[in-house]
Design an enzyme around this catalytic site. Structure first.
Site, PDB file in Angstrom:
ATOM      1  N   SER A   1      -9.734  -0.328   7.111  1.00 21.04           N
ATOM      2  CA  SER A   1      -9.173  -0.273   5.759  1.00 21.04           C
ATOM      3  C   SER A   1      -8.501  -1.534   5.248  1.00 21.04           C
ATOM      4  O   SER A   1      -8.152  -1.595   4.077  1.00 21.04           O
ATOM      5  CB  SER A   1      -8.185   0.886   5.658  1.00 21.04           C
ATOM      6  OG  SER A   1      -8.898   2.074   5.456  1.00 21.04           O
TER       7      SER A   1
ATOM      8  N   SER B   1      -9.608   1.980   2.859  1.00 27.82           N
ATOM      9  CA  SER B   1      -8.742   2.712   1.968  1.00 27.82           C
ATOM     10  C   SER B   1      -7.730   1.838   1.217  1.00 27.82           C
ATOM     11  O   SER B   1      -7.151   2.305   0.241  1.00 27.82           O
ATOM     12  CB  SER B   1      -7.966   3.771   2.767  1.00 27.82           C
ATOM     13  OG  SER B   1      -7.140   3.164   3.738  1.00 27.82           O
TER      14      SER B   1
ATOM     15  N   LYS C   1       0.862  -1.184   0.000  1.00 27.44           N
ATOM     16  CA  LYS C   1       0.000   0.000   0.000  1.00 27.44           C
ATOM     17  C   LYS C   1       0.896   1.230   0.000  1.00 27.44           C
ATOM     18  O   LYS C   1       1.944   1.247   0.679  1.00 27.44           O
ATOM     19  CB  LYS C   1      -0.886  -0.028   1.253  1.00 27.44           C
ATOM     20  CG  LYS C   1      -1.897   1.105   1.326  1.00 27.44           C
ATOM     21  CD  LYS C   1      -2.773   0.999   2.577  1.00 27.44           C
ATOM     22  CE  LYS C   1      -3.855   2.060   2.607  1.00 27.44           C
ATOM     23  NZ  LYS C   1      -4.706   1.961   3.811  1.00 27.44           N
TER      24      LYS C   1
HETATM   25  N1  GLN Z   1     -13.058   4.559   6.328  1.00 30.08           N
HETATM   26  C1  GLN Z   1     -12.340   4.952   7.480  1.00 30.08           C
HETATM   27  C2  GLN Z   1     -11.820   6.367   7.309  1.00 30.08           C
HETATM   28  O1  GLN Z   1     -12.070   6.928   6.305  1.00 30.08           O
HETATM   29  C3  GLN Z   1     -11.231   3.992   7.784  1.00 30.08           C
HETATM   30  C4  GLN Z   1     -10.019   4.218   6.947  1.00 30.08           C
HETATM   31  C5  GLN Z   1      -8.847   3.402   7.403  1.00 30.08           C
HETATM   32  O2  GLN Z   1      -8.975   2.415   8.108  1.00 30.08           O
HETATM   33  N2  GLN Z   1      -7.679   3.874   7.008  1.00 30.08           N
HETATM   34  O3  GLN Z   1     -11.193   6.917   8.139  1.00 30.08           O
END
Ligand code: GLN
Length: 486
Positions: A176, A152, A77
């Protein structure tokens, strides 16, 4: 071997160790599949770097110094900094940035022998649930290219599902790893907070951020997780002073008598019927395997949304202050003085969602609002963690859906950030408590889209989660199904 790209990490590792295939052959195959950047999953590819790593792996395999995962490809990532590839965290503000060092997780997987295929697309600074917030364009879900891959870590999930890499790293701050794994029909695990070093992981919300592996099966995740974890006290003060484990050791243990807690709050009104049906099906499988389903309650589940969306932006507003055009990446061209340069650089470099979070975060931390929002949220966060400890008095693991629906279509939530926030309801509680959680393919819902089952364990119980997931994967073949044409 025409199906190299469909082999598991474990199978590839064995073929490499027995020299039935070379690391260069494997890397070449994946690089060929990555040509044209299918699904927009990758943000940086450099075949020379990858092939040089593969050659070095072949040399180690030949002289007996190979690591356990020698020659097996992995992709990272884009929030993990890498020396040999650009790192952007999906943001324009870091375009062209190259780190002088590798993140600990990247370095550990290299030490285990893994060959890096490139960097994977993600929501900008990992803020999002659909990968629609990347400055470099959205990622398509390989199961239906009109749908989001989740976020994400959307590039990570799509790349594994599309056979562009056998495994990937992801980060999970509020879901994410788990949610994109669920949306793309793969397996992913977020370990206990502190298990994997955050050194070199571009910080979003430091008290929540955690790295983890994403692959097709629990067995493959276990192999990567063992290599990724372990203390890194000098470089990450929140890293646990605890050695890594052989997470593969107990994969096959019996789960006879395992008490699986079913939180009633995870099965309420908002849960789509197709997701519910798939999750129920997986739970029936567990009963057949001898597990016992125990009704439990996590009464503050709903509060996890406001709590998370106060704490995460608060931490983000502080973490992202370092991107000012001085040290990293993008700098505005025309400016009158230093403050003007900061302002223009940040206005140009950050996307809308990131700006929204910085503003929310600064607001909840500001004098006069701190007590009402941030402090309150911290107190409820503690209660959410306590709720889990109460639940674990009655059960060994907790199971439920990962997300209330299957992957949605592009644009459906694009102008409604709150809709995305609400869809995080089932992944946020474990993140706030710092507990390990994973997503395991549990079947298919509407339009044949994958559904993930979430398993949450108590602190340091990753091995138990992986064991439960592996047993389900021995009894079902959901994790072996592939999108058409893969
Ligand atoms: N959807 C959540 C956010 O936007 C989690 C994102 C994540 O785990 N990086 O913060």
């Amino acid at each position: 071997m025409s199906d190299l790209h469909n082999l598991s990490v474990k199978a590839l590792a064995t073929l490499l160790q027995t020299k039935e295939v070379s690391a260069v052959e494997v890397a070449t195959r994946f690089l060929a599949r990555m040509g044209g950047n299918p699904h927009n999953a990758f943000l940086d590819i450099d075949s020379e770097v990858t092939l040089a790593q593969a050659q070095a792996s072949d040399a180690k395999l030949a002289d007996g110094t190979a690591g356990p995962l020698e020659g097996v490809p992995v992709a990272h990532k884009d929030v993990f900094v890498t020396q040999d590839f650009a790192t952007t965290a999906g943001s324009k503000i870091l375009s062209g940035y190259r780190s002088p060092f590798d993140a600990t997780v990247v370095q550990r997987l290299r030490t285990a022998g893994m060959v890096t295929l490139g960097k994977l697309n993600c929501d900008e600074f990992a803020m999002g649930s659909a990968n629609e917030n990347s400055a470099y364009g959205p990622v398509q879900n390989p199961w239906d290219t009109a749908r989001v891959p989740g976020g994400s870590s959307g590039g990570s999930a799509a790349a594994v599902a599309a056979g562009l890499t056998p495994a990937a790293t992801g980060t999970d701050t509020g879901g994410s790893i788990r949610q994109p794994a669920s949306f793309c029909g793969i397996t992913g695990i977020k370990p206990t907070y502190g298990r994997a070093s955050r050194y070199g992981m571009i910080a979003y919300a430091s008290s929540l951020d955690q790295a983890g592996p994403m692959a097709r099966s629990a067995e493959d995740c276990a192999l990567l997780l063992s290599a990724m974890c372990g203390a890194d006290l000098d470089r990450d003060s929140t890293s646990l002073d605890m050695p890594s484990e052989d997470f593969s050791a107990s994969l096959n243990s019996s789960i006879e008598g395992l008490r699986i807690g079913i939180p009633k709050e995870f099965f309420g009104e908002g849960l789509a019927t197709d997701v519910r049906a798939a999750v129920d099906g997986a739970l029936r499988e567990y009963e057949k395997l001898g597990a016992k389903l125990v009704p439990i309650s996590l009464p503050r589940t709903e509060l996890s949304i406001p709590v998370y969306y106060i704490i995460a932006p608060a931490e983000a507003s502080s973490n992202l202050s370092r991107f000012d055009g001085v040290k990293f990446g993008h700098r505005a061209k025309d400016y009158t003085d230093l403050v003007d340069m900061y302002k223009k650089t940040r206005a140009e470099g950050f996307g809308n969602e990131v700006k929204r979070r910085i503003m929310t975060g600064a607001y909840v931390l500001s004098h006069g609002y701190y007590d009402a929002y941030y402090l309150q949220a911290q107190k409820i966060r503690r209660m959410i963690a306590d709720d889990f400890q109460n639940a674990f008095k009655e059960c060994d693991v907790i199971a439920g859906p990962v997300a209330p629906s299957v992957a949605w279509k592009f644009g459906e939530n694009a102008n409604d950030p709150v809709a995305d926030y609400l869809a995080d309801i089932f992944t946020l509680p474990a993140s706030l408590a710092g507990l390990p959680g994973m997503s395991v393919p549990a079947g298919f819902g509407a339009q044949g889209m994958p559904v993930g089952l979430q398993l949450i364990g108590n602190y340091f119980k990753e091995a138990q989660l992986l064991n439960a997931a592996h047993r389900l994967q021995q009894a079902t073949d959901f994790h072996l199904q592939k999108p058409q044409g893969i």
